[in-house]
Design a protein around this motif. Structure first.
Motif, short mmCIF file in Angstrom:
data_model
loop_
_atom_site.label_atom_id
_atom_site.label_comp_id
_atom_site.label_asym_id
_atom_site.label_seq_id
_atom_site.Cartn_x
_atom_site.Cartn_y
_atom_site.Cartn_z
N LEU A 147 -1.18 -10.86 5.03
CA LEU A 147 -2.09 -10.24 4.91
C LEU A 147 -2.89 -9.81 3.69
CD1 LEU A 147 -4.19 -8.73 7.24
CD2 LEU A 147 -3.27 -6.49 6.30
N TRP A 148 -2.28 -9.16 2.91
CA TRP A 148 -2.70 -8.92 1.47
C TRP A 148 -2.89 -9.97 0.53
CZ3 TRP A 148 -5.60 -4.99 0.75
CH2 TRP A 148 -5.54 -3.63 1.53
N THR A 156 -11.84 -0.91 5.95
CA THR A 156 -11.34 0.01 4.82
C THR A 156 -11.99 -0.28 3.63
OG1 THR A 156 -9.82 -1.77 4.01
CG2 THR A 156 -8.94 -0.50 5.97
N ASN A 159 0.80 -2.42 16.82
CA ASN A 159 0.71 -0.96 16.33
C ASN A 159 1.36 0.14 16.81
OD1 ASN A 159 -0.85 -1.57 13.89
ND2 ASN A 159 -2.88 -2.14 15.29
N PHE A 188 2.56 -8.30 6.57
CA PHE A 188 1.55 -7.55 5.89
C PHE A 188 1.40 -8.21 4.45
CE2 PHE A 188 2.99 -4.44 8.92
CZ PHE A 188 1.74 -4.55 9.60
N MET A 214 0.90 -1.47 -0.02
CA MET A 214 -0.09 0.08 -0.19
C MET A 214 0.84 1.35 -0.03
SD MET A 214 -3.21 -0.98 -0.09
CE MET A 214 -2.60 -2.08 -1.45
N TYR A 272 -12.71 -4.11 3.40
CA TYR A 272 -12.05 -5.06 4.24
C TYR A 272 -12.51 -4.60 5.76
CZ TYR A 272 -9.49 -6.37 0.22
OH TYR A 272 -9.09 -6.64 -1.16
N VAL A 319 -8.86 -10.36 10.13
CA VAL A 319 -9.12 -9.67 8.86
C VAL A 319 -9.85 -10.11 7.97
CG1 VAL A 319 -8.05 -7.60 7.55
CG2 VAL A 319 -6.96 -8.16 9.67
N HIS A 330 -4.46 2.45 5.97
CA HIS A 330 -4.43 1.88 7.29
C HIS A 330 -2.86 1.67 7.93
CE1 HIS A 330 -5.85 -0.42 10.66
NE2 HIS A 330 -6.91 -0.68 10.09
N ASN A 331 -1.84 1.91 6.95
CA ASN A 331 -0.72 1.92 7.47
C ASN A 331 -0.06 3.30 8.29
OD1 ASN A 331 -0.07 3.99 5.70
ND2 ASN A 331 1.40 2.80 4.29
N ARG A 390 1.15 1.97 11.35
CA ARG A 390 2.27 0.79 11.17
C ARG A 390 3.22 0.83 12.10
NH1 ARG A 390 6.16 -1.79 9.54
NH2 ARG A 390 6.57 -3.24 7.64
N ARG A 392 -10.11 -6.66 16.42
CA ARG A 392 -8.86 -6.78 17.19
C ARG A 392 -9.12 -6.91 18.65
NH1 ARG A 392 -8.55 -2.67 14.09
NH2 ARG A 392 -7.30 -2.84 12.11
C1 LIG Z 1 -8.90 -4.20 7.47
C2 LIG Z 1 -7.34 -4.07 7.35
C3 LIG Z 1 -6.93 -3.60 8.55
C4 LIG Z 1 -5.52 -3.47 8.82
N1 LIG Z 1 -4.90 -3.51 9.97
C5 LIG Z 1 -3.73 -3.00 10.19
C6 LIG Z 1 -3.12 -2.81 11.32
O1 LIG Z 1 -3.99 -2.75 12.32
N2 LIG Z 1 -2.00 -2.21 11.51
C7 LIG Z 1 -1.18 -2.25 10.53
O2 LIG Z 1 0.13 -1.59 10.69
N3 LIG Z 1 -1.50 -2.58 9.10
C8 LIG Z 1 -3.14 -2.83 8.83
N4 LIG Z 1 -3.25 -3.16 7.88
C9 LIG Z 1 -2.42 -3.36 6.72
C10 LIG Z 1 -2.17 -1.88 6.03
O3 LIG Z 1 -3.09 -1.64 5.18
C11 LIG Z 1 -0.54 -1.86 5.60
O4 LIG Z 1 -0.47 -2.98 4.54
C12 LIG Z 1 0.43 -2.14 6.53
O5 LIG Z 1 0.33 -1.03 7.45
C13 LIG Z 1 2.03 -2.05 6.03
O6 LIG Z 1 2.31 -0.73 5.34
P1 LIG Z 1 2.63 -0.73 4.16
O7 LIG Z 1 1.98 -1.73 3.03
O8 LIG Z 1 2.75 0.74 3.57
O9 LIG Z 1 4.14 -1.26 4.05
C14 LIG Z 1 -4.72 -3.59 7.51
C15 LIG Z 1 -5.22 -3.66 6.09
C16 LIG Z 1 -6.61 -3.88 6.32
C17 LIG Z 1 -7.13 -4.14 4.99
#
Ligand SMILES: Cc1cc2nc3c(=O)[nH]c(=O)nc-3n(C[C@H](O)[C@H](O)[C@H](O)COP(=O)(O)O)c2cc1C
Length: 180
Positions: free
Chosen positions: A72-73, A27, A88, A69, A1, A115, A102, A56-57, A60, A119
């Motif tokens: 996650l994605w 999100t 966080n 992550f 992201m 999404y 998630v 959401h980052n 981060r 938590r």
């Molecule tokens: C529904 C949802 C919840 C998320 N919750 C968090 C979270 O609590 N903390 C977090 O750091 N990233 C969370 N993310 C992931 C962020 O979108 C992001 O991928 C991550 O913070 C890493 O940042 P970057 O992709 O810029 O490296 C979540 C994503 C989604 C779709």
């Protein structure tokens, strides 16, 4: 992201979720916040108007492995749900650990429209295991500076867990424990 994370410096101050508290956020498809509950806002030291529309980052933590992550994605884009341990960073520099669920949100036709994450607190037992494993992932990432770091540490994690006969999800539940 997109990497629009503010330059918040971690202070080392830890916040702990109470057992009866749940953090909720939603999100859009790009991971931009569309909803945050009051617990999210309070523990993250952010006002609602500064959260909605931001990636959401925003919260981060720099000590989180990129490979988590990536997992996650990859999981969300496959249309599946994921449970994960996440640290966080609040906007005042404090940090907090969560056990996160998630999942994609779907419309009446079954299309993914965003999404949703809920938590809760992390047990002390899980916390020690998670910090150990994530610390090792960070070491792998340090050996792979640049864009390949997430894939390298995720591959390392999956190989390591396969050796133990576990998926990430199985490992996560095996260390979850009940008592704090
Ligand atoms: C529904 C949802 C919840 C998320 N919750 C968090 C979270 O609590 N903390 C977090 O750091 N990233 C969370 N993310 C992931 C962020 O979108 C992001 O991928 C991550 O913070 C890493 O940042 P970057 O992709 O810029 O490296 C979540 C994503 C989604 C779709």
């Amino acid at each position: 992201m997109s990497s629009t994370t503010l330059a918040v410096r971690p202070t080392g101050v830890e916040r702990v979720l109470a057992d009866d508290q749940l953090i909720v956020s939603k999100t859009d498809l790009k991971g931009r916040l569309t909803y945050t509950n009051d617990v999210f806002l309070t523990i993250s030291a952010i006002e609602e108007q500064d959260a909605i529309g931001r990636p959401h980052n925003l919260i981060r933590h720099p000590s989180m492995p990129r490979g988590i992550f990536r997992l996650l994605w990859d999981t969300l884009r496959a249309g599946d749900e994921l449970f994960a341990y996440v640290q966080n960073l609040a906007l005042d520099g404090a940090h907090y650990w969560v056990f996160a669920h998630v999942t994609p949100s779907r419309d009446a036709q079954g299309r993914v429209v965003g999404y949703h994450s809920t938590r809760r607190a992390v047990s002390a037992r899980a916390r020690a295991e998670v910090e150990r494993l994530y610390g090792q992932m960070l070491q792998v990432e340090a050996q792979h500076p640049g864009r390949g770091a997430d894939e390298a540490s995720l591959t390392w994690l999956q190989d390591r867990l396969t050796e133990q006969g576990q998926t990430y999800s199985e490992w996560l539940w095996s260390v979850a424990g009940g008592a704090r």
